[in-house]
Design a protein around this motif. Sequence first.
Motif, PDB file in Angstrom:
ATOM      1  N   TYR A 136       0.848  -1.214   0.000  1.00 27.89           N
ATOM      2  CA  TYR A 136       0.000   0.000   0.000  1.00 27.89           C
ATOM      3  C   TYR A 136       0.874   1.251   0.000  1.00 27.89           C
ATOM      4  O   TYR A 136       0.663   2.188  -0.766  1.00 27.89           O
ATOM      5  N   ILE A 137       1.924   1.224   0.825  1.00 28.99           N
ATOM      6  CA  ILE A 137       2.833   2.388   0.875  1.00 28.99           C
ATOM      7  C   ILE A 137       3.549   2.551  -0.470  1.00 28.99           C
ATOM      8  O   ILE A 137       3.600   3.651  -1.037  1.00 28.99           O
ATOM      9  N   LYS A 138       4.017   1.437  -0.993  1.00 31.43           N
ATOM     10  CA  LYS A 138       4.733   1.502  -2.287  1.00 31.43           C
ATOM     11  C   LYS A 138       3.813   2.030  -3.398  1.00 31.43           C
ATOM     12  O   LYS A 138       4.249   2.722  -4.314  1.00 31.43           O
ATOM     13  N   SER A 139       2.519   1.742  -3.280  1.00 36.67           N
ATOM     14  CA  SER A 139       1.567   2.184  -4.326  1.00 36.67           C
ATOM     15  C   SER A 139       1.404   3.705  -4.317  1.00 36.67           C
ATOM     16  O   SER A 139       0.944   4.307  -5.289  1.00 36.67           O
ATOM     17  N   GLY A 140       1.750   4.309  -3.170  1.00 36.57           N
ATOM     18  CA  GLY A 140       1.607   5.770  -3.074  1.00 36.57           C
ATOM     19  C   GLY A 140       0.197   6.218  -2.743  1.00 36.57           C
ATOM     20  O   GLY A 140      -0.071   7.396  -2.502  1.00 36.57           O
ATOM     21  N   GLU A 141      -0.740   5.228  -2.676  1.00 42.55           N
ATOM     22  CA  GLU A 141      -2.148   5.609  -2.406  1.00 42.55           C
ATOM     23  C   GLU A 141      -2.330   6.146  -0.982  1.00 42.55           C
ATOM     24  O   GLU A 141      -3.324   6.783  -0.666  1.00 42.55           O
ATOM     25  N   CYS A 142      -1.359   5.902  -0.122  1.00 44.52           N
ATOM     26  CA  CYS A 142      -1.486   6.352   1.283  1.00 44.52           C
ATOM     27  C   CYS A 142      -1.229   7.853   1.418  1.00 44.52           C
ATOM     28  O   CYS A 142      -1.541   8.443   2.453  1.00 44.52           O
TER      29      CYS A 142
END
Length: 185
Positions: A136-142
């Motif tokens: 989730y963090i890697k996706s940048g959506e956070c």
Amino acid sequence: MIRLGSNSPTRALILNNANINFIQNGGSFDEDSIKTTNPKSFCYEATKGKFNELYKKYGIEDMPLLVSDSVVTSNGLLLRKAKDEKDARRMLELQSGNETSVITCMIYKSKHKELIDISITTYLFEKFDEKHIEEYIKSGECFGKAGAIMVEGFCKPYIKSVKGYESTAMGLCVEKLKVFMDKTC
Ligand SMILES: Nc1nc2c(ncn2[C@H]2C[C@H](O)[C@@H](COP(=O)(O)OP(=O)(O)OP(=O)(O)O)O2)c(=O)[nH]1
């Protein structure tokens, strides 16, 4: 037609999904100027600050103005938007297996009426899967989200209980807004 005084894509999505016609003009209020760390007070002061900036710029003669702010609180801490991956991880680990509340304040002002509302949605989350947190963090959506959480996305599978509207948790209590806008007086 209303003016959404916000840069938030989520707030625009919420109004679109509710079939509320709007134009979007974001502001640049500096939330770091707010001194309080009390989550509710911070949220109100941020909303007020955004409103004052955009009311001065656009007024309400041609259309009502709507602004909003959201913060998250867990373990009594104020969680704003994550500054970086480390900050996002800290926020997510704090909320994992914990109770967390999203506080959303909105101000709507037209020539004839004004709404100031503070709504809270409280979640009890299961423990977040560590691998999922990293993805989730890697996706940048956070990023760009209060408390680094996404209740309709990352958090959804972990919701053990919820009290309050999902729209409040996403950044705009559209149910209350619609009732207020539909009132004639
Ligand atoms: N998609 C999604 N967005 C969320 C969620 N929780 C909070 N948000 C978004 C809504 C807002 O864009 C942001 C909260 O930050 P702010 O209230 O400071 O608003 P932001 O700076 O994004 O825009 P604005 O100040 O209105 O120009 O987080 C969620 O669960 N899902």
